[in-house]
Design a protein around this motif. Structure first.
Motif, PDB file in Angstrom:
ATOM      1  N   TRP A  15       0.836  -1.210   0.000  1.00 11.12           N
ATOM      2  CA  TRP A  15       0.000   0.000   0.000  1.00 11.12           C
ATOM      3  C   TRP A  15       0.865   1.253   0.000  1.00 11.12           C
ATOM      4  CZ3 TRP A  15      -3.729  -1.192   4.648  1.00 11.12           C
ATOM      5  CH2 TRP A  15      -4.604  -2.228   4.294  1.00 11.12           C
ATOM      6  N   TYR A 144      -9.033  -5.032  -4.136  1.00 12.93           N
ATOM      7  CA  TYR A 144      -9.140  -4.008  -3.087  1.00 12.93           C
ATOM      8  C   TYR A 144      -7.777  -3.476  -2.646  1.00 12.93           C
ATOM      9  CZ  TYR A 144      -8.194  -7.651   0.464  1.00 12.93           C
ATOM     10  OH  TYR A 144      -7.637  -8.661   1.205  1.00 12.93           O
ATOM     11  N   ASP A 147      -4.267   0.553  -5.789  1.00 12.96           N
ATOM     12  CA  ASP A 147      -4.460   1.994  -5.538  1.00 12.96           C
ATOM     13  C   ASP A 147      -5.167   2.249  -4.218  1.00 12.96           C
ATOM     14  OD1 ASP A 147      -3.200   2.849  -7.922  1.00 12.96           O
ATOM     15  OD2 ASP A 147      -5.039   2.459  -9.042  1.00 12.96           O
ATOM     16  N   PHE A 148      -4.800   1.497  -3.194  1.00 10.14           N
ATOM     17  CA  PHE A 148      -5.430   1.606  -1.883  1.00 10.14           C
ATOM     18  C   PHE A 148      -5.386   3.034  -1.357  1.00 10.14           C
ATOM     19  CE2 PHE A 148      -5.655   1.106   2.742  1.00 10.14           C
ATOM     20  CZ  PHE A 148      -6.744   0.261   2.863  1.00 10.14           C
ATOM     21  N   LYS A 150      -5.750   5.714  -2.849  1.00  6.48           N
ATOM     22  CA  LYS A 150      -6.809   6.532  -3.454  1.00  6.48           C
ATOM     23  C   LYS A 150      -8.191   6.143  -2.944  1.00  6.48           C
ATOM     24  CE  LYS A 150      -4.676   7.244  -8.005  1.00  6.48           C
ATOM     25  NZ  LYS A 150      -4.823   6.911  -9.433  1.00  6.48           N
ATOM     26  N   HIS A 151      -8.452   4.841  -2.890  1.00  5.59           N
ATOM     27  CA  HIS A 151      -9.793   4.348  -2.592  1.00  5.59           C
ATOM     28  C   HIS A 151     -10.114   4.292  -1.103  1.00  5.59           C
ATOM     29  CE1 HIS A 151     -10.002   3.501  -6.804  1.00  5.59           C
ATOM     30  NE2 HIS A 151      -8.982   2.682  -6.730  1.00  5.59           N
ATOM     31  N   GLU A 152      -9.087   4.168  -0.296  1.00  3.89           N
ATOM     32  CA  GLU A 152      -9.258   4.091   1.163  1.00  3.89           C
ATOM     33  C   GLU A 152      -8.330   5.101   1.817  1.00  3.89           C
ATOM     34  OE1 GLU A 152     -11.491   2.311   2.690  1.00  3.89           O
ATOM     35  OE2 GLU A 152     -12.191   1.170   0.967  1.00  3.89           O
ATOM     36  N   LYS A 153      -8.500   6.352   1.442  1.00 10.83           N
ATOM     37  CA  LYS A 153      -7.561   7.409   1.827  1.00 10.83           C
ATOM     38  C   LYS A 153      -7.369   7.505   3.345  1.00 10.83           C
ATOM     39  CE  LYS A 153      -6.359  12.171   1.010  1.00 10.83           C
ATOM     40  NZ  LYS A 153      -6.601  13.392   0.314  1.00 10.83           N
ATOM     41  N   TYR A 156      -5.509   4.425   4.630  1.00 10.43           N
ATOM     42  CA  TYR A 156      -4.127   4.486   4.157  1.00 10.43           C
ATOM     43  C   TYR A 156      -3.322   5.470   4.992  1.00 10.43           C
ATOM     44  CZ  TYR A 156      -0.166   5.963   1.301  1.00 10.43           C
ATOM     45  OH  TYR A 156       1.093   6.301   0.866  1.00 10.43           O
TER      46      TYR A 156
END
Length: 177
Positions: A15, A144, A147-148, A150-153, A156
């Motif tokens: 990540w 999932y 681009d973690f 971006k999608h789970e800012k 992350y």
């Protein structure tokens, strides 16, 4: 006609290894995945538990005419603690160790040279333990994980802050980041 190449780096949690490579012209894709183990098509659970022998990696598709491999190495080294053989930051175990997987003799030579230069630089007092080895089969991680950042800012950023990675980078690489 562009000739794209692949570079594969293990730097602990994948990540945290995606974002540093994504913002540059000449980088076409950065994909989270697994490499170096014995199980075909490993799952995240198998890799994390240490049952597969794989490392978490990022596979970077790039145009070497625009963004040379040596430049990728200058981004890679400051993302990791190259002296830690037990994992990276809060992520411990084999699957989180560091490695450069080369896809050509030219990549191998460049990676070994950059490792030698880092060791000779005096930046670290402990030995550089990052492996340099031939690329094997790359297995793309589950959707999932892609681009973690971006999608789970929020997740992350929380994980990254808790890990100690950014503090280490600031302390040891502030002149390069």
């Amino acid at each position: 006609m562009e000739q794209l190449e692949k570079a594969i780096f293990a730097g602990g949690c994948f990540w945290c290894m995606v974002k540093p490579f994504t913002e540059f012209e000449g980088i076409h894709a950065v994909v989270s995945g697994y490499m170096g183990g014995t199980i075909e098509n490993p799952t995240y659970s198998q890799v994390k538990e240490g049952n597969s022998g794989h490392l978490e990696v990022v596979e970077i598709t790039y145009d070497p005419a625009i963004f040379p491999y040596e430049q990728l190495l200058t981004i890679y080294w400051p993302q990791i603690d190259p002296t830690d053989a037990g994992g990276q930051f809060q992520d411990r175990g084999h699957s989180y160790t560091t490695a450069i997987f080369y896809t050509s003799e030219a990549q191998q030579i460049a990676a070994e040279r950059s490792k030698e230069e880092l060791a000779a630089s005096g930046r670290f007092t402990k030995p550089i333990v990052t492996d340099i080895r031939p690329a094997e089969t790359f297995y793309e991680a589950e959707a999932y994980h892609q681009d973690f950042y971006k999608h789970e800012k929020a997740a992350y950023e929380a994980d990254r802050a808790e890990s100690g990675r950014d503090d280490f980078i600031e302390e040891n690489w502030k002149d390069r980041v």
